[in-house]
Design an enzyme around this catalytic site. Structure first.
Site, mmCIF file in Angstrom:
data_model
loop_
_atom_site.group_PDB
_atom_site.id
_atom_site.type_symbol
_atom_site.label_atom_id
_atom_site.label_comp_id
_atom_site.label_asym_id
_atom_site.label_seq_id
_atom_site.Cartn_x
_atom_site.Cartn_y
_atom_site.Cartn_z
ATOM 1 C CD GLU A 124 -4.944 5.436 3.313
ATOM 2 O OE1 GLU A 124 -5.627 4.518 2.819
ATOM 3 O OE2 GLU A 124 -3.936 5.914 2.758
ATOM 4 C CD GLU A 180 -2.871 2.537 -3.541
ATOM 5 O OE1 GLU A 180 -3.452 3.644 -3.488
ATOM 6 O OE2 GLU A 180 -3.229 1.553 -2.880
ATOM 7 C CG HIS A 234 -1.700 1.225 1.408
ATOM 8 N ND1 HIS A 234 -1.510 2.063 2.474
ATOM 9 C CD2 HIS A 234 -2.674 1.807 0.655
ATOM 10 C CE1 HIS A 234 -2.322 3.095 2.383
ATOM 11 N NE2 HIS A 234 -3.036 2.966 1.288
#
Length: 453
Positions: free
Chosen positions: A151, A74, A71
């Site tokens: 996040e 990404e 992630h």
């Protein structure tokens, strides 16, 4: 982060005489010399096109101790290349009126753009360039790590429901890496750095570890030269393993429970996760039977659990059941219940266990089988109105070991499910020994550990 839960939930015609496969036109598939797999799905209703590149790497492929790396990378894929500096890709998409995003899941990482048809070539150029041309510097890597941590705070740390899911998954998978959160464990995210990201990128990002799906106002013969021009020039990675081999789960020894208390909880909830086969690992017919079973048990107001818990005995305000079939390894069958205030979890579980026992013992009524099959196939037919949904179906399935034929024959396999098959999968896989039950309650949260120096 957007982890896609893709199951070909769909919809169909009421009798075998009218059986058909997915109603969209068959896609064209081919492979480039460097190993890139290509799927082209024509959809000429609007002059737009969706490009999705799917890499066969997700959180379950991370090195132990480096959770969240897939992630994290990404995020970093938007930091620019030598040819196209940071911001140029996204600004180009914005200027032409398109949209873009990316997603990471346990088994894949993907990037997509939806743009006017005449801008597809530019998107190919930009996406092919960042397949191997990514440039990372500490000055943009470290701030992005802070973004990921924020996040995590927003999606998990400050979300009691997400924290419960995190703990249930860790308890369900004792040995398999699906037990790690896709976003990662906080203490491991904090240690990720530029070298980790580059090593992961160089290991997994290559055309022979990717599937390109293009859906929209295109024909394969027209765009293949552009695909060859941009993607065909990217070298393959000879060290990519042909198969992903991961630690697998030992036979479950007994039911497990997880209780999470949080002062912010306003609605208590109960979730039961069962470890079950995916469409890739299941025996013939099992995955489709699990799809039908999930719809029977928790798919709407006519489902067995809804009737038992909301209508017949007013114990809950909502009930649902789901099966996540699109997975490389064994997956989850989930039952979720929101009890009414004051209702004890034990009363809810007694009803759930009773419904499962009934389905595993008795023949499902023909009219119930017909109803849920029609619901499932109808959902899939309607979903084909979205070219992005079509691209996701093919990308997720091909990245987790299925074939184009598997996707297109899904409605026929749903139609073929028998009552005996539903009874058998309920008996075999909804065994409480294979389960983790999570309880979300209002109460004081866990004590925070002091950070050690």
């Amino acid at each position: 982060m957007a982890a896609l839960a893709l199951s070909l939930t769909a919809a169909a015609l009421p009798c075998a005489a009218t059986a058909q496969t997915v109603t969209s036109a068959p896609p064209t598939t081919f492979a480039l010399a460097n190993g890139l797999r290509v799927v082209v799905i024509p959809d000429h209703r609007t002059p737009v096109v969706t490009q999705m590149i799917w890499y066969k790497v997700g959180s379950a492929d991370e090195t132990p101790g480096k959770s969240g790396l897939a992630h994290f990378l990404e995020h970093l894929m938007f930091k620019g290349t030598a040819k196209h500096p940071v911001g140029e890709f996204s600004n180009t998409v914005l200027k032409i009126g398109g949209n873009e995003n990316a997603f990471t899941s346990t088994d894949y990482t993907g990037y997509y753009q939806r743009v006017p048809r005449d801008q597809l070539g530019k998107m190919m150029e930009l996406e092919a360039d960042r397949m191997t041309g990514l440039v990372l510097k500490d000055e943009n890597v470290l701030p992005e790590r802070d973004v990921v941590l924020e996040e995590y705070n927003m999606r998990v740390a400050n979300n009691p429901d997400a924290r419960l899911t995190e703990q249930i998954m860790a308890a369900l998978y004792l040995n398999h890496p699906y037990g790690r959160p896709v976003i990662g464990w906080r203490q491991e995210i904090e240690k990720l750095d530029r070298d980790d990201a580059l090593a992961f990128y160089r290991r997994f990002y290559a055309p022979n570890n990717a599937t390109l799906v293009i859906a929209g106002d295109v024909e394969a013969a027209d765009i293949r030269p552009e695909i060859e021009r941009y993607y065909g020039a990217v070298p393959s990675q000879p060290l990519i393993a042909p198969r992903r081999i991961r630690p697998q789960e030992p036979p479950p020894a007994g039911p497990r429970t997880v209780t999470l208390a949080d002062p912010r909880v306003e609605q208590t909830s109960l979730r039961r996760y069962y470890l079950v086969p995916s469409a890739t690992t299941a025996a013939k017919g099992e995955s489709a039977a699990l799809e039908v079973l999930a719809q029977l048990m928790g798919g709407g107001a006519n489902s067995y659990l809804y009737k038992a818990l909301v209508i017949d005995r007013p114990l809950a305000v909502s009930v649902g059941a789901s099966y996540q079939g699109t997975s490389l390894d064994d997956t989850q069958f989930v039952i979720a219940v929101s009890p009414k205030p004051g209702v004890d979890f034990a009363a809810i579980e007694k009803v759930i266990d009773g419904v499962i026992a009934d389905v595993g013992r008795d023949t499902v009524r023909a009219e119930d089988m017909e109803r849920v099959k029609t619901q499932l196939i109808a959902q899939a037919v309607y979903a084909q109105d979205s070219q992005a949904t079509l691209a996701r179906w093919y990308g997720a399935a091909l990245t987790t070991g299925l074939s184009v034929a598997d996707i297109r024959s899904w409605p026929d396999r749903i139609r073929a499910v028998t009552s005996d098959e539903v009874r058998n999968v309920a008996q075999e896989w909804l065994d409480k020994d294979r389960s983790v039950t999570g309880y979300l309650i209002k109460g004081p949260g866990p004590k925070r550990e002091e950070k050690r120096s």
